[in-house]
Scaffold this active site. Sequence first.
Site, PDB file in Angstrom:
ATOM      1  N   ASN A  25       0.842  -1.199   0.000  1.00 53.48           N
ATOM      2  CA  ASN A  25       0.000   0.000   0.000  1.00 53.48           C
ATOM      3  C   ASN A  25       0.874   1.246   0.000  1.00 53.48           C
ATOM      4  O   ASN A  25       1.724   1.413   0.870  1.00 53.48           O
ATOM      5  CB  ASN A  25      -0.930   0.003   1.220  1.00 53.48           C
ATOM      6  N   CYS A  91      -6.791  -1.470   5.549  1.00 57.08           N
ATOM      7  CA  CYS A  91      -7.154  -2.375   4.450  1.00 57.08           C
ATOM      8  C   CYS A  91      -8.607  -2.770   4.631  1.00 57.08           C
ATOM      9  O   CYS A  91      -8.930  -3.612   5.470  1.00 57.08           O
ATOM     10  CB  CYS A  91      -6.262  -3.604   4.392  1.00 57.08           C
ATOM     11  N   LEU A  92      -9.470  -2.158   3.850  1.00 54.85           N
ATOM     12  CA  LEU A  92     -10.909  -2.365   3.999  1.00 54.85           C
ATOM     13  C   LEU A  92     -11.314  -3.798   3.694  1.00 54.85           C
ATOM     14  O   LEU A  92     -12.030  -4.438   4.469  1.00 54.85           O
ATOM     15  CB  LEU A  92     -11.647  -1.379   3.087  1.00 54.85           C
ATOM     16  N   VAL A  93     -10.861  -4.329   2.567  1.00 52.27           N
ATOM     17  CA  VAL A  93     -11.364  -5.637   2.144  1.00 52.27           C
ATOM     18  C   VAL A  93     -10.780  -6.769   2.984  1.00 52.27           C
ATOM     19  O   VAL A  93     -11.391  -7.830   3.113  1.00 52.27           O
ATOM     20  CB  VAL A  93     -11.115  -5.849   0.637  1.00 52.27           C
ATOM     21  N   TYR A 148     -11.389  -4.085  -6.830  1.00 43.01           N
ATOM     22  CA  TYR A 148     -11.236  -5.519  -6.625  1.00 43.01           C
ATOM     23  C   TYR A 148     -11.825  -6.342  -7.778  1.00 43.01           C
ATOM     24  O   TYR A 148     -12.589  -5.843  -8.601  1.00 43.01           O
ATOM     25  CB  TYR A 148     -11.924  -5.941  -5.319  1.00 43.01           C
ATOM     26  N   ASN A 178      -1.844  -5.073  -6.379  1.00 46.60           N
ATOM     27  CA  ASN A 178      -2.114  -3.938  -5.507  1.00 46.60           C
ATOM     28  C   ASN A 178      -1.373  -2.672  -5.927  1.00 46.60           C
ATOM     29  O   ASN A 178      -1.866  -1.566  -5.745  1.00 46.60           O
ATOM     30  CB  ASN A 178      -1.768  -4.300  -4.056  1.00 46.60           C
ATOM     31  N   CYS A 209     -11.779   1.405  -1.279  1.00 50.08           N
ATOM     32  CA  CYS A 209     -10.458   0.791  -1.099  1.00 50.08           C
ATOM     33  C   CYS A 209      -9.484   1.904  -0.763  1.00 50.08           C
ATOM     34  O   CYS A 209      -9.436   2.936  -1.464  1.00 50.08           O
ATOM     35  CB  CYS A 209     -10.019   0.089  -2.388  1.00 50.08           C
ATOM     36  N   VAL A 210      -8.690   1.721   0.295  1.00 48.00           N
ATOM     37  CA  VAL A 210      -7.752   2.771   0.692  1.00 48.00           C
ATOM     38  C   VAL A 210      -6.493   2.796  -0.156  1.00 48.00           C
ATOM     39  O   VAL A 210      -5.665   3.698  -0.008  1.00 48.00           O
ATOM     40  CB  VAL A 210      -7.375   2.640   2.191  1.00 48.00           C
ATOM     41  N   GLN A 211      -6.342   1.829  -1.069  1.00 45.53           N
ATOM     42  CA  GLN A 211      -5.182   1.837  -1.964  1.00 45.53           C
ATOM     43  C   GLN A 211      -5.494   2.576  -3.271  1.00 45.53           C
ATOM     44  O   GLN A 211      -4.581   3.092  -3.907  1.00 45.53           O
ATOM     45  CB  GLN A 211      -4.735   0.397  -2.256  1.00 45.53           C
TER      46      GLN A 211
END
Length: 268
Positions: A25, A91-93, A148, A178, A209-211
């Site tokens: 990330n 990391c949300l997922v 995703y 990623n 998604c934070v990425q």
Amino acid sequence: MPSRTSPTSRTSRIFRIGQIVPSSNVTMETEVPAILRARQSLVPDEAFTFHSSRMRMTHVTPEQLKAMDADSDRCAVELSDARVDVLGYACLVAIMSMGLGYHRAAQERLHLRTAENGGPAPVVTSAGALVHGLHTLDAKKIVLLAPYMRPLTRTVVDYLGHEGIEVLDHRALEIPDNLDVAAHDPARLPGLARALEYTEADAVVLSACVQMPSLSAIEEAEQLLGKPVVSAAVCTAHQMLRALDLEAVAPGAGHLLSGAHARTPLPQ
């Protein structure tokens, strides 16, 4: 909430922001600092420092996400060594793929790890922050974009549905690597969101998604769509500020941080 006095100013308060991030990330350590540093233009007597611990993950697969989550306890302990004032799980997922409602268990467990290490700190997960941010906006119906693959995006949709948030429409961009997620051009997001069936939505999630970078496009998307627009990163910054008992306000990050929800209570 603990804060520290700057050695150059007796009035400045310094808050240490800890983040648990996937090893690949590169976005959460830019967008959250950008939001909080922009806030300093409104509240110049506050300052923030940023500290990270990393969990190994290169591809967004269920197997790597599960292995990564198992490493989060180590990261929480490392960050509590630095006596951070708040800790974000970025990391949300990874959280959502561990089961419905899992953000509550993760936050409680990681907080316990910091307390056991003598540096208790509130814990914010990006998954829980997105849920809380949408509830703060009273957004019962939303549309969202996610980088995703389709099965993991469906996991996000189902997770939000379990929290009382109906996803009317969504798009999975299906980017498996990623680093490629981080390279996605945020300028494309408002147009992608406009292609969704958003008319009946209460809010738009520009990046679940934070990425996937989106901060620079949040306010443009709000103007284009005429709806409140959030991202997982914006919601995480909002909940971090509230966990610090600070007003959740910052310029350039959309309606959630506009000041309209500056004193929203934290979820119990």
